[in-house]
Design an enzyme around this catalytic site. Sequence first.
Site, PDB file in Angstrom:
ATOM      1  N   ILE A   1     -61.191  77.322  81.635  1.00  0.00           N
ATOM      2  CA  ILE A   1     -61.668  78.531  82.317  1.00  0.00           C
ATOM      3  C   ILE A   1     -63.011  79.034  81.784  1.00  0.00           C
ATOM      4  O   ILE A   1     -63.581  79.963  82.351  1.00  0.00           O
ATOM      5  CB  ILE A   1     -60.638  79.684  82.254  1.00  0.00           C
ATOM      6  CG1 ILE A   1     -60.410  80.131  80.810  1.00  0.00           C
ATOM      7  CG2 ILE A   1     -59.351  79.303  82.957  1.00  0.00           C
ATOM      8  CD1 ILE A   1     -59.740  81.481  80.712  1.00  0.00           C
ATOM      9  N   TYR A   2     -63.524  78.444  80.715  1.00  0.00           N
ATOM     10  CA  TYR A   2     -64.835  78.860  80.223  1.00  0.00           C
ATOM     11  C   TYR A   2     -65.889  78.440  81.251  1.00  0.00           C
ATOM     12  O   TYR A   2     -66.216  77.266  81.393  1.00  0.00           O
ATOM     13  CB  TYR A   2     -65.150  78.228  78.874  1.00  0.00           C
ATOM     14  CG  TYR A   2     -64.313  78.706  77.713  1.00  0.00           C
ATOM     15  CD1 TYR A   2     -63.399  79.752  77.856  1.00  0.00           C
ATOM     16  CD2 TYR A   2     -64.416  78.123  76.458  1.00  0.00           C
ATOM     17  CE1 TYR A   2     -62.632  80.187  76.787  1.00  0.00           C
ATOM     18  CE2 TYR A   2     -63.661  78.548  75.379  1.00  0.00           C
ATOM     19  CZ  TYR A   2     -62.764  79.582  75.552  1.00  0.00           C
ATOM     20  OH  TYR A   2     -61.993  80.007  74.494  1.00  0.00           O
ATOM     21  N   SER A   3     -66.395  79.427  81.973  1.00  0.00           N
ATOM     22  CA  SER A   3     -67.387  79.206  83.035  1.00  0.00           C
ATOM     23  C   SER A   3     -66.893  78.199  84.070  1.00  0.00           C
ATOM     24  O   SER A   3     -67.666  77.388  84.589  1.00  0.00           O
ATOM     25  CB  SER A   3     -68.726  78.748  82.433  1.00  0.00           C
ATOM     26  OG  SER A   3     -69.303  79.785  81.676  1.00  0.00           O
TER      27      SER A   3
END
Length: 343
Positions: free
Chosen positions: A61-63
């Site tokens: 989910i990081y970016s």
Amino acid sequence: MEHRPLGRSGFKVPVLSLGTGTFGGGNEFFKAWGDTDAKGAAHLVDVCLDAGLTLFDSADIYSGGLAEEVLGAAIKGRRDKVLISTKATFRFGDGPNNVGSSRFHLTRSVEAALKRLGTDYIDLFQLHGFDAATPVEEAVSTLDGLVKAGKIRYVGCSNFSGWHLMKSLAAADRYGWTRYVAHQAYYSLVGRDYEWELMPLGLDQGVGCVVWSPLGWGRLTGKLRRGQPLPKTSRLNSQVSNEKGPPVADEYVFRVVDALDAVAAETGRTLPQVALNWLLGRPTVATVVIGARDEQQLRDNLGAVGWSLTPAQVARLDEASAVTLAYPYWHQRGFAERNPPPV
């Protein structure tokens, strides 16, 4: 760089690892952290490897997967020199099965992460949160299968409650599946809830702590001061970031910062270095995930290792950051005080 076993395993990790939440900057939330591209990330990896920091932590989910892609590009051609940790569980796409810890979602998540990272195995894979809608047996058996398939080496979890973690460990023990050896948890001088139940559990069950946000969501960088405006480059300027981050009362932060100032003056170290070093002296802590927007910030954080606080300095920081425990922990502490161990 010191290395420690990750929980009750033979896998050793450096005491500092680099978080990749600053890579990519794919949306407003993560832009508040940073927007390092592949070239900038490759340079930060160079600095890390020169210092002996070999573990890089990411998440799908990081970016929206961009951080994993940037990390994959940054380590291309030197996979054998690095350790990769990543996570999944949170929603990643539309549809009822694109979220959680089901066999469907975890298998798909690992396969996608391998492609984004440009590798055929992940050293440490962690569930990013607890999915109450999926039986723990399904989640743990799926991870065990992925270990046996050679796609991941070690497994962990993140942001679990004590009973979440213990129930998962019990299922693994019951059926002989791969156990969690890591718990990635929020822990800092302005966030010590981890100590109440998760730390004793980690000690008892051999689960090492991978610390996230060790500077209290940017509050212990040394830039946050009583009566002064926020620095321009701080995630605390983002309303979206603040809403999703851990809440901390300002006066409590300033009390801790005052103590950090005093210890920093005594040691000749920066506030972040003192705050990180304090964490490295806590039980169960295997590695502390540091973040860095640029080389200067990275090098400052790397200065947290190779020295130790004195017992008096630790006690000063402990006292400044102490809070009233929630029930039943305040009651349990009373039992320990009335029944000291035999000398």
